[in-house]
Scaffold this motif. Structure first.
Motif, PDB file in Angstrom:
ATOM      1  N   ALA A 118      -3.169  -5.635  -5.513  1.00  0.00           N
ATOM      2  CA  ALA A 118      -2.859  -7.049  -5.736  1.00  0.00           C
ATOM      3  C   ALA A 118      -1.728  -7.210  -6.734  1.00  0.00           C
ATOM      4  N   MET A 119      -1.688  -6.364  -7.761  1.00  0.00           N
ATOM      5  CA  MET A 119      -0.637  -6.451  -8.769  1.00  0.00           C
ATOM      6  C   MET A 119       0.723  -6.095  -8.177  1.00  0.00           C
ATOM      7  N   ILE A 120       0.765  -5.069  -7.311  1.00  0.00           N
ATOM      8  CA  ILE A 120       2.035  -4.677  -6.678  1.00  0.00           C
ATOM      9  C   ILE A 120       2.513  -5.782  -5.745  1.00  0.00           C
ATOM     10  N   ASN A 121       1.588  -6.385  -4.991  1.00  0.00           N
ATOM     11  CA  ASN A 121       1.963  -7.498  -4.123  1.00  0.00           C
ATOM     12  C   ASN A 121       2.616  -8.626  -4.904  1.00  0.00           C
ATOM     13  N   LYS A 122       2.059  -8.917  -6.075  1.00  0.00           N
ATOM     14  CA  LYS A 122       2.605  -9.993  -6.903  1.00  0.00           C
ATOM     15  C   LYS A 122       3.922  -9.586  -7.544  1.00  0.00           C
ATOM     16  N   PHE A 130      10.071   2.349  -3.852  1.00  0.00           N
ATOM     17  CA  PHE A 130       8.632   2.591  -3.926  1.00  0.00           C
ATOM     18  C   PHE A 130       8.330   3.909  -4.624  1.00  0.00           C
ATOM     19  N   VAL A 131       9.250   4.859  -4.550  1.00  0.00           N
ATOM     20  CA  VAL A 131       8.989   6.213  -5.047  1.00  0.00           C
ATOM     21  C   VAL A 131       9.410   6.357  -6.507  1.00  0.00           C
ATOM     22  N   SER A 132      10.675   6.044  -6.807  1.00  0.00           N
ATOM     23  CA  SER A 132      11.190   6.253  -8.162  1.00  0.00           C
ATOM     24  C   SER A 132      11.045   5.035  -9.062  1.00  0.00           C
ATOM     25  N   GLN A 133      10.742   3.881  -8.474  1.00  0.00           N
ATOM     26  CA  GLN A 133      10.655   2.612  -9.201  1.00  0.00           C
ATOM     27  C   GLN A 133      11.989   2.208  -9.822  1.00  0.00           C
ATOM     28  N   THR A 164       8.654   7.343   3.231  1.00  0.00           N
ATOM     29  CA  THR A 164       8.340   5.957   3.592  1.00  0.00           C
ATOM     30  C   THR A 164       8.750   5.002   2.475  1.00  0.00           C
ATOM     31  N   ASP A 165       9.930   5.234   1.934  1.00  0.00           N
ATOM     32  CA  ASP A 165      10.473   4.370   0.880  1.00  0.00           C
ATOM     33  C   ASP A 165      11.288   3.268   1.558  1.00  0.00           C
ATOM     34  N   LEU A 166      10.614   2.204   1.984  1.00  0.00           N
ATOM     35  CA  LEU A 166      11.238   1.196   2.830  1.00  0.00           C
ATOM     36  C   LEU A 166      12.345   0.399   2.129  1.00  0.00           C
ATOM     37  N   PRO A 167      12.192  -0.032   0.878  1.00  0.00           N
ATOM     38  CA  PRO A 167      13.319  -0.742   0.236  1.00  0.00           C
ATOM     39  C   PRO A 167      14.585   0.111   0.169  1.00  0.00           C
ATOM     40  N   MET A 168      14.441   1.397  -0.136  1.00  0.00           N
ATOM     41  CA  MET A 168      15.604   2.273  -0.200  1.00  0.00           C
ATOM     42  C   MET A 168      16.240   2.434   1.184  1.00  0.00           C
ATOM     43  N   LEU A 169      15.407   2.560   2.212  1.00  0.00           N
ATOM     44  CA  LEU A 169      15.916   2.709   3.575  1.00  0.00           C
ATOM     45  C   LEU A 169      16.669   1.458   4.015  1.00  0.00           C
ATOM     46  N   MET A 170      16.136   0.276   3.664  1.00  0.00           N
ATOM     47  CA  MET A 170      16.824  -0.968   4.006  1.00  0.00           C
ATOM     48  C   MET A 170      18.168  -1.063   3.307  1.00  0.00           C
ATOM     49  N   GLY A 171      18.191  -0.705   2.022  1.00  0.00           N
ATOM     50  CA  GLY A 171      19.445  -0.747   1.282  1.00  0.00           C
ATOM     51  C   GLY A 171      20.485   0.183   1.870  1.00  0.00           C
ATOM     52  N   VAL A 172      20.085   1.400   2.241  1.00  0.00           N
ATOM     53  CA  VAL A 172      21.010   2.368   2.828  1.00  0.00           C
ATOM     54  C   VAL A 172      21.548   1.852   4.159  1.00  0.00           C
ATOM     55  N   ARG A 229       0.827  -1.203   0.000  1.00  0.00           N
ATOM     56  CA  ARG A 229       0.000   0.000   0.000  1.00  0.00           C
ATOM     57  C   ARG A 229       0.868   1.262   0.000  1.00  0.00           C
ATOM     58  N   LEU A 230       2.011   1.189   0.666  1.00  0.00           N
ATOM     59  CA  LEU A 230       2.934   2.324   0.621  1.00  0.00           C
ATOM     60  C   LEU A 230       3.456   2.543  -0.794  1.00  0.00           C
ATOM     61  N   ALA A 231       3.701   1.439  -1.508  1.00  0.00           N
ATOM     62  CA  ALA A 231       4.200   1.562  -2.876  1.00  0.00           C
ATOM     63  C   ALA A 231       3.107   1.981  -3.842  1.00  0.00           C
ATOM     64  N   CYS A 232       1.878   1.675  -3.502  1.00  0.00           N
ATOM     65  CA  CYS A 232       0.760   1.948  -4.407  1.00  0.00           C
ATOM     66  C   CYS A 232       0.393   3.425  -4.440  1.00  0.00           C
ATOM     67  N   GLY A 233       0.573   4.112  -3.310  1.00  0.00           N
ATOM     68  CA  GLY A 233       0.239   5.536  -3.278  1.00  0.00           C
ATOM     69  C   GLY A 233      -1.147   5.792  -2.727  1.00  0.00           C
TER      70      GLY A 233
END
Length: 325
Positions: free
Chosen positions: A49-53, A92-95, A288-296, A36-40
């Motif tokens: 559902a598509m983003i989850n997949k 989630f933000v820039s894709q 709230t860009d969690l993948p980017m935060l984890m990578g950093v 849902r964070l990625a969906c906006g």
């Protein structure tokens, strides 16, 4: 030495795995769903559902963590395409791939951290040695007072004043900016000089006091007094005997301070509008860009662990009493 480095490297791998596991599972402990964070804001059930997949978020969390770790080593396939190793997922933000963004930002933070460390080590240790050499004089008292003043300063406050005075007011320094060292070393140096000085201010004050304290203590040791009794010159006693004993604790504290140095780099980047991974971390939290935060977090942790291993290895060369075998 090789056995020591091998043990430390294995320990570092275990630490990084633990950091990745804790960060990953905290990722899913948040109240909001990652998809849902990625969906906006304007998100419908079909898009969710598509983003989850597409991101693999429809699988159990342990399976997702395993695929995440495998992706770092061997790459990973998403519905949107293949992510080459090391793969930390997509923002989630820039894709965009997280790793590519971190690679673009990391040289700025690395330049800031290394330059700041060089400044506060050279000047902080040098000033502390001068204070110890002139112990009890007005120079010693002046350095001690100046160190207390510097230690009480904050980066965001000093940074704004430095910009107002040296850049906008007097115009004697360039506007802080990062230029690749390989493209133009002179512009790289001039663009990073002011952030280096501001970042190193607090550390410089602490290291000058620490160096003075260590040198004064070493000058009272028996082996130093014996060297004096043998008639050795004062400079020889100061640098060959007292200095070698004082530098080892300073190197140890420097290894511990590396984490604080990266934290200070984050504030410095935000103050001077430098686009490094510190500023990227702040932006990731705000968006709230969690993948980017984890990578950093993982890349920063890996850098700190590697620097600590290098500091521990250097410790053996500085202090011959240490036996790593």
């Amino acid at each position: 030495m090789l056995r020591f480095l091998a043990r430390r490297s294995l320990g570092a791998i275990v630490i990084l795995i633990l950091i990745s596991a804790i960060t990953f599972f905290l990722f899913f402990a948040l109240p909001a769903e990652p998809a849902r964070l990625a969906c906006g804001k304007n998100c419908d059930p079909t898009s969710l559902a598509m983003i989850n997949k597409n991101l693999g978020l429809d699988q159990p969390v342990p399976v997702q963590y395993w695929k995440f770790m495998v992706g770092i080593v061997a790459g990973r396939d998403f519905a949107v395409g293949h992510c080459d190793a090391p793969c930390f997922g997509y923002s989630f933000v820039s894709q965009e791939p997280v790793w590519g963004t971190i690679v673009d930002r990391f040289p700025t933070t690395l330049s800031l951290a290394i330059g700041g460390a060089a400044v506060f080590l050279v000047f902080g240790v040098g000033i502390g040695m001068i204070a110890a050499w002139r112990r009890g004089t007005w120079i010693d008292k002046f350095v001690s007072s100046l160190s207390l003043l510097g230690a009480s300063m904050q980066i965001y406050f000093v940074g704004v004043l430095a910009l107002a005075w040296f850049v906008s007011g007097l115009g004697i320094m360039d506007q802080p900016a990062y230029y690749p060292f390989t493209d133009n070393p002179a512009k790289w140096f001039s663009g990073m000089l002011l952030p280096w000085l501001v970042l190193s201010l607090i550390f410089m004050a602490n290291y000058s006091r620490m160096t003075r304290s260590q040198m004064v203590e070493q000058l009272q040791e028996d082996h130093v007094r014996t060297a004096r009794a043998k008639g050795l010159a004062g400079r020889t006693v100061f640098f060959r005997y007292a200095w070698r004993g004082a530098i080892a604790p300073i190197v140890t504290i420097f290894g511990i301070d590396l984490g604080s140095l990266f934290g200070g780099a984050m504030v410095t980047e935000y103050t001077f509008t430098l686009h490094g991974i510190g500023r990227l971390a702040v932006e990731s939290v705000q968006l709230t860009d969690l993948p980017m935060l984890m990578g950093v977090m993982l890349v920063s942790s890996a850098a700190i662990v590697v620097f600590n291993i290098l500091v521990d290895a250097a410790y053996a060369f500085i202090d011959p009493r240490v036996r790593l075998a």
